[in-house]
Design an enzyme around this catalytic site. Structure first.
Site, PDB file in Angstrom:
ATOM      1  N   ILE A  76       0.883  -1.720   0.169  1.00 44.06           N
ATOM      2  CA  ILE A  76       0.300  -0.039   0.028  1.00 44.06           C
ATOM      3  C   ILE A  76       0.948   1.731   0.193  1.00 44.06           C
ATOM      4  O   ILE A  76       0.529   2.323  -1.113  1.00 44.06           O
ATOM      5  CB  ILE A  76      -1.290  -0.102   1.819  1.00 44.06           C
ATOM      6  CG1 ILE A  76      -2.241  -1.074   0.904  1.00 44.06           C
ATOM      7  CG2 ILE A  76      -1.561   1.449   1.334  1.00 44.06           C
ATOM      8  CD1 ILE A  76      -2.638  -1.872   2.105  1.00 44.06           C
ATOM      9  N   ASP A 124      15.661   2.587   8.832  1.00 47.77           N
ATOM     10  CA  ASP A 124      14.554   1.036   9.546  1.00 47.77           C
ATOM     11  C   ASP A 124      13.664   1.843  11.038  1.00 47.77           C
ATOM     12  O   ASP A 124      14.638   2.751  11.692  1.00 47.77           O
ATOM     13  CB  ASP A 124      15.340   0.193  10.290  1.00 47.77           C
ATOM     14  CG  ASP A 124      14.685  -0.790  10.986  1.00 47.77           C
ATOM     15  OD1 ASP A 124      13.881  -0.605  11.542  1.00 47.77           O
ATOM     16  OD2 ASP A 124      16.164  -1.707  11.665  1.00 47.77           O
ATOM     17  N   SER A 148      -6.745  -0.916   9.902  1.00 50.33           N
ATOM     18  CA  SER A 148      -7.877  -1.581   9.116  1.00 50.33           C
ATOM     19  C   SER A 148      -9.302  -2.260  10.032  1.00 50.33           C
ATOM     20  O   SER A 148      -9.498  -1.311  11.164  1.00 50.33           O
ATOM     21  CB  SER A 148      -7.250  -3.641   8.857  1.00 50.33           C
ATOM     22  OG  SER A 148      -6.941  -3.791   9.736  1.00 50.33           O
ATOM     23  N   TYR A 158      -2.631  -7.355  16.559  1.00 48.52           N
ATOM     24  CA  TYR A 158      -2.569  -6.934  15.303  1.00 48.52           C
ATOM     25  C   TYR A 158      -3.963  -5.950  16.066  1.00 48.52           C
ATOM     26  O   TYR A 158      -4.094  -4.893  15.098  1.00 48.52           O
ATOM     27  CB  TYR A 158      -2.880  -7.596  14.619  1.00 48.52           C
ATOM     28  CG  TYR A 158      -3.830  -7.275  13.577  1.00 48.52           C
ATOM     29  CD1 TYR A 158      -3.140  -6.798  12.181  1.00 48.52           C
ATOM     30  CD2 TYR A 158      -5.055  -7.541  13.072  1.00 48.52           C
ATOM     31  CE1 TYR A 158      -3.704  -5.961  11.299  1.00 48.52           C
ATOM     32  CE2 TYR A 158      -5.647  -7.014  12.497  1.00 48.52           C
ATOM     33  CZ  TYR A 158      -5.135  -6.125  10.989  1.00 48.52           C
ATOM     34  OH  TYR A 158      -5.373  -5.791   9.723  1.00 48.52           O
ATOM     35  N   LYS A 197      -4.365  -1.967  15.417  1.00 43.58           N
ATOM     36  CA  LYS A 197      -5.075  -1.474  14.773  1.00 43.58           C
ATOM     37  C   LYS A 197      -5.913  -0.316  15.619  1.00 43.58           C
ATOM     38  O   LYS A 197      -6.334   0.927  15.260  1.00 43.58           O
ATOM     39  CB  LYS A 197      -6.142  -2.084  14.215  1.00 43.58           C
ATOM     40  CG  LYS A 197      -5.605  -3.142  13.005  1.00 43.58           C
ATOM     41  CD  LYS A 197      -4.255  -1.919  11.999  1.00 43.58           C
ATOM     42  CE  LYS A 197      -3.533  -2.584  11.001  1.00 43.58           C
ATOM     43  NZ  LYS A 197      -2.138  -1.792  10.493  1.00 43.58           N
ATOM     44  N   THR A 228      -1.860  -6.703  -2.825  1.00 40.35           N
ATOM     45  CA  THR A 228      -0.786  -6.219  -2.540  1.00 40.35           C
ATOM     46  C   THR A 228       0.346  -7.650  -2.944  1.00 40.35           C
ATOM     47  O   THR A 228       0.124  -8.420  -3.689  1.00 40.35           O
ATOM     48  CB  THR A 228      -0.299  -5.933  -1.012  1.00 40.35           C
ATOM     49  OG1 THR A 228      -0.298  -7.437  -0.506  1.00 40.35           O
ATOM     50  CG2 THR A 228      -0.863  -4.940  -0.207  1.00 40.35           C
TER      51      THR A 228
END
Ligand SMILES: NC(=O)c1ccc[n+]([C@@H]2O[C@H](COP(=O)([O-])OP(=O)(O)OC[C@H]3O[C@@H](n4cnc5c(N)ncnc54)[C@H](O)[C@@H]3O)[C@@H](O)[C@H]2O)c1
Length: 323
Positions: free
Chosen positions: A20, A72, A159, A171, A175, A206
């Site tokens: 993305i 990084d 998301s 995760y 988010k 992707t």
């Protein structure tokens, strides 16, 4: 030559070697902005797809200006250096920051069947040091440039995992935090005319996802319902450039501050601005009843329900309320 809508704007997209981030960089560059991009890989090697140089070349082949900076995002000093360089090169100007860098796609997809106590001890950091902590740090540095100029747009790429369980615990927590960060930062930025929001792409094709699905369908037995469902979702998925088109639209919106402090679905914003994907396809948001049924595995029922029928936002909130 026609003036391009983001001519003169300076943008930074984090994590833009692929996925993305690359798609957003391509669209911002195509719209005329000077686009700084970050990532760890400057030149492509055989085992890692994509590089900063590849993205920069593609932006420039579309007539855009792209400046790659190897960084990084787990290293605060390197991150600080990126903003210092932009500040020096553009006399303090930064118009758009897209917080996109994400280090955990592979770690998440290869540990899908494990519960949180079964993960390696460092799973939290793998997911959230770049995907959450670093977004905050970048937002701090960007705000220090945007607030004195009383303008700017910061977008967190997030998301639907911020709303309900998806993939794994770090995760979802990451988010939800990225969404809340956008809302709370926007609250403090509002009187300085700087906008911040969280943007939810849908299912995005992707490079990694395309490869993962090809491998998964080779391995999976024909009757593996979960694999079939995932594949069906991504077949109608967005290109990585779709959210980039949406961000270009947001950056031109004279009423952008009305959207500041909100969580927005790329597909819903695209509908409002009349934006289609790069292949002309209309993208339907996950609020579409038909898309929801498809996600639940009700393919046949989904096929007969018109995709424009959507669940209203208040109902999405109510259905996911934890009170
Ligand atoms: N792919 C989807 O379907 C989808 C859907 C909704 C939201 N998202 C979100 O979009 C974001 C990007 O996801 P993606 O699918 O494009 O991921 P990706 O893995 O394809 O790309 C991630 C980018 O971040 C960079 N990156 C990773 N670690 C880094 C580090 N330490 N320092 C600098 N750069 C680093 C990578 O090099 C790459 O350029 C994530 O937040 C993801 O959750 C993805």
């Amino acid at each position: 030559m026609m003036a391009r809508p983001l001519g003169g704007k300076v943008c930074l997209v984090t994590g833009a070697t692929r996925g993305i981030g690359k798609g957003v960089a391509l669209q911002l560059g195509q719209a005329g902005a000077t686009v700084y991009i970050t990532g760890r890989t400057l030149k492509r090697t055989n085992n890692i797809p994509g590089s900063l140089e590849d993205t920069a070349k593609e932006v420039e082949s579309r007539g855009g200006r792209c400046i790659p900076i190897q960084c990084d995002h787990t290293d605060d000093a390197q991150v600080r250096g990126v903003f210092e360089r932009i500040k020096q090169n553009h006399d303090g100007q930064l118009d758009i920051l897209v917080n996109n860098a994400y280090a955990a796609v592979k770690a998440i997809s290869s540990n899908m069947s494990k519960r949180f106590w079964e993960h390696d001890d460092n799973m939290w950091d793998t997911v959230n040091s770049v995907g959450l902590r670093n977004h905050y740090l970048c937002t701090v540095f960007a705000a220090r440039m945007m607030v004195p100029r009383q303008q700017g747009l910061i977008v967190n790429i997030s998301s639907a995992g911020g709303l309900r369980y998806l993939f794994n615990v770090p995760y979802g927590v990451g988010k939800a935090a990225v969404d809340r960060m956008a809302v709370d930062c926007a609250h403090e930025l509002r009187k300085h005319k700087v906008a911040m929001l969280s943007l939810w792409p849908g299912s995005v094709k992707t490079e990694f996802i395309t490869e993962y699905l090809a491998e998964a369908s080779e391995k999976a037995a024909e009757d593996n319902a979960a694999a079939k469902r995932t594949k069906a979702l991504f077949i109608d998925g967005e290109s990585p450039e779709f959210s980039g088109k949406v961000i270009v639209g947001l950056a031109q919106d004279p009423n952008l501050m009305k959207k500041s402090g909100r969580i927005l679905l790329s597909a819903d914003v695209a509908k409002e601005y009349n934006i289609r994907d790069i292949d002309g396809q209309e993208i339907h948001s996950f609020r579409s009843v038909s898309v929801m049924l498809k996600m639940a595995g009700w393919q046949r029922t989904a096929a007969v329900i018109p995709r424009f029928i959507k669940v209203p936002y208040f109902m999405v909130t109510l259905l996911n309320s934890k009170f």
